[in-house]
Design a protein around this motif. Structure first.
Motif, short mmCIF file in Angstrom:
data_model
loop_
_atom_site.label_atom_id
_atom_site.label_comp_id
_atom_site.label_asym_id
_atom_site.label_seq_id
_atom_site.Cartn_x
_atom_site.Cartn_y
_atom_site.Cartn_z
N ASN B 234 0.81 -1.23 0.00
CA ASN B 234 0.00 0.00 0.00
C ASN B 234 0.84 1.27 0.00
O ASN B 234 0.31 2.35 0.24
CB ASN B 234 -0.93 0.01 1.22
N PRO B 236 2.33 4.51 -1.13
CA PRO B 236 1.92 5.39 -2.23
C PRO B 236 3.01 5.64 -3.27
O PRO B 236 2.72 5.79 -4.45
CB PRO B 236 1.54 6.69 -1.52
N LEU B 237 4.26 5.66 -2.82
CA LEU B 237 5.36 5.88 -3.78
C LEU B 237 5.45 4.70 -4.75
O LEU B 237 5.58 4.88 -5.97
CB LEU B 237 6.68 6.06 -3.03
N CYS B 240 2.73 4.86 -7.15
CA CYS B 240 3.05 5.87 -8.16
C CYS B 240 4.01 5.27 -9.21
O CYS B 240 3.83 5.45 -10.42
CB CYS B 240 3.70 7.02 -7.41
N ARG B 243 2.30 3.04 -11.77
CA ARG B 243 1.60 3.69 -12.90
C ARG B 243 2.55 3.97 -14.06
O ARG B 243 2.16 3.97 -15.22
CB ARG B 243 1.01 5.03 -12.45
N ILE B 244 3.80 4.23 -13.72
CA ILE B 244 4.78 4.55 -14.76
C ILE B 244 5.49 3.28 -15.25
O ILE B 244 5.78 3.13 -16.43
CB ILE B 244 5.83 5.54 -14.18
N PHE B 245 5.72 2.38 -14.33
CA PHE B 245 6.48 1.15 -14.62
C PHE B 245 5.70 -0.02 -14.02
O PHE B 245 5.97 -0.46 -12.91
CB PHE B 245 7.87 1.27 -13.97
#
Lengths: 143, 305
Positions: B234, B236-237, B240, B243-245
């Motif tokens: 869980n 958040p980083l 994040c 979403r990119i990788f």
């Protein structure tokens, strides 16, 4: 022993080099918009990962209107005014059921509706009793 | 020699150059036109190298058994196979099947258990892992070969399956077309390729960069990063970063996610395709009864009339 040390060094070097390479590729892909993400969402997630999460007890609870009561936080984690608050209000340890509620709904319907706005929390108790004197403990925690 | 442990499977093999029958003489398979193909470590080799699929040679020999139901003691691969092909045991029992792109043998394991006679081919040295996994089974033969130059006579197989493979070739439709002649008339071909949506699209942007990272280095990185992501589901980083990788979190265990993350970014080719595009390949190949057998919209099945 020497062999293990050697493989550990290769492993650590691989992780460092690949991390740096992937980070630079990520920057390129984002800047060139080959991968699109919401920058505000990313910044918010980054901020949440480094800033300690806010929590506390609501003590100075005052009546606002109808079933709505207001409590000041004394700090300012991101609220519904700035975006979408991650603050949860708990009644005796149980989360109230309706976050991000409209102020009029809190006033008229109550039932555990609440909103985090600026430095204050507008909320109602679950059974619409007066939270300043119903003997229950109200706490908040950023998730 | 183990290469002729099942006559039906051995007889399926043919010279990829002249399509004549092969006989085992010495340590090679030879045809009447004197073309010879070595048998190395009990595996017939119809290619000299692993060409553009070296990452698969690495990953499947590193994770020989990670995805095989027989070793996992579950039915996760069987469930995926059913959803992507629509086949059940009754469809394949006693059939001669080609698994084009066998890898370590995840789906061959399912089909062999169901009673099919399976020939598994792969361009990569994953064949070493597959042979290791099936060396004691009489109904599986593994060979190293290229889909573009298959070592069989036309119309050999009752069923041809290729799940998650063709998008890793230089030209997905052409390689699909190369499989069709080996299906018997009345036989079935079933494939699944990456869809042009979601994480597959994001990963495609990364591939030109990540496929250049030496396999060993990228694998070491996956072995570090994926467990970190597992420990903090869980965070958040990490959310994040996902979403990119997009890294693997299939819920099939840590080793599977390490393997699948490596698999998602290391191949040279990563084609993505729309369902209509896949359906068109089937139509162009003259197949009938074309349909999507399950919830994966780029899974497609057809019959050779």
């Amino acid at each position: 022993m020497v062999h293990h040390l050697h493989s550990d060094m290769i492993r650590i070097a691989s992780i460092g080099l690949v991390s740096a390479y992937l980070a630079s590729v990520a920057v390129f892909l984002l800047l060139s918009r080959r991968i699109r993400v919401n920058p505000r969402g990313v910044m918010r997630a980054l901020a949440r990962s480094v800033v300690p999460r806010f929590s506390g007890v609501l003590t100075d609870i005052r009546h606002e209107q109808g079933y709505c009561h207001i409590a000041r936080l004394g700090a300012r984690p991101m609220s519904d005014r700035d975006g979408r608050s991650a603050l949860v209000v708990f009644e005796d340890g149980q989360p109230l059921p309706h976050p991000h509620s409209n102020r009029d709904e809190i006033r008229v319907r109550g039932g555990g509706r609440y909103s985090h706005w600026g430095e204050a929390v507008f909320f109602s108790s679950r059974d619409n009793t007066d939270p300043s004197c119903n003997g229950r403990r109200y706490t908040v925690r950023e998730t | 020699m183990a290469v002729v442990k099942n006559r039906r499977l051995f007889d399926a093999l043919a010279c990829p150059i002249c399509q004549a029958s092969l006989t085992l003489r010495g340590d090679a398979l030879r045809c009447s036109a004197a073309h010879a193909f070595p048998v190395v470590r009990e595996i017939p080799r119809f290619v000299a190298t692993d060409d553009y699929v070296d990452s698969f040679s690495f990953e499947w020999n590193t994770h020989k058994t990670t995805q095989l139901d027989t070793f996992r003691q579950d039915t996760s691969s069987e469930e995926i196979f059913r959803k992507k092909t629509g086949f059940g045991p009754d469809d394949l029992r006693g059939k001669l099947v080609l698994d084009a792109g066998v890898g370590a043998g995840r789906f061959t394991d399912v089909m062999a258990r169901w009673g099919a006679d399976v020939v598994g081919i792969d361009l990569s040295f994953a064949v070493e892992a597959a042979h290791h996994n099936f060396r004691d089974l009489e109904n599986v033969l593994v060979a190293q070969a290229d889909i573009a130059h298959l070592p069989f006579k036309p119309e050999t197989f009752d069923v041809v399956v290729s799940i998650g493979v063709l998008h890793h070739t230089p030209d997905t439709p052409r390689y699909f077309g190369a499989l069709v002649p080996y299906v018997k008339h009345g036989g079935t071909i079933a494939i699944w390729v990456y869809p042009a949506e979601g994480d597959f699209v994001t990963r495609k942007q990364w591939i030109p960069f990540t496929c250049r990272i030496p396999d060993r280095m990228f694998y070491e990185w996956c072995r570090w990063f994926v467990p970190l992501a597992h420990r903090h589901p869980n965070n958040p980083l990490l959310g994040c970063i996902y979403r990119i990788f997009p890294f693997s979190r299939q819920g099939l265990g840590l080793e599977n996610d390490i393997l699948d993350t490596f698999d998602g970014y290391s191949p040279r080719f990563h084609g993505i395709h729309a369902p209509a595009e896949v359906e068109q390949w089937f139509k162009d190949a003259g197949l009938t009864d074309i349909h999507n057998p399950g919830p994966w919209n780029t899974a497609m099945r057809g019959v050779r009339p």
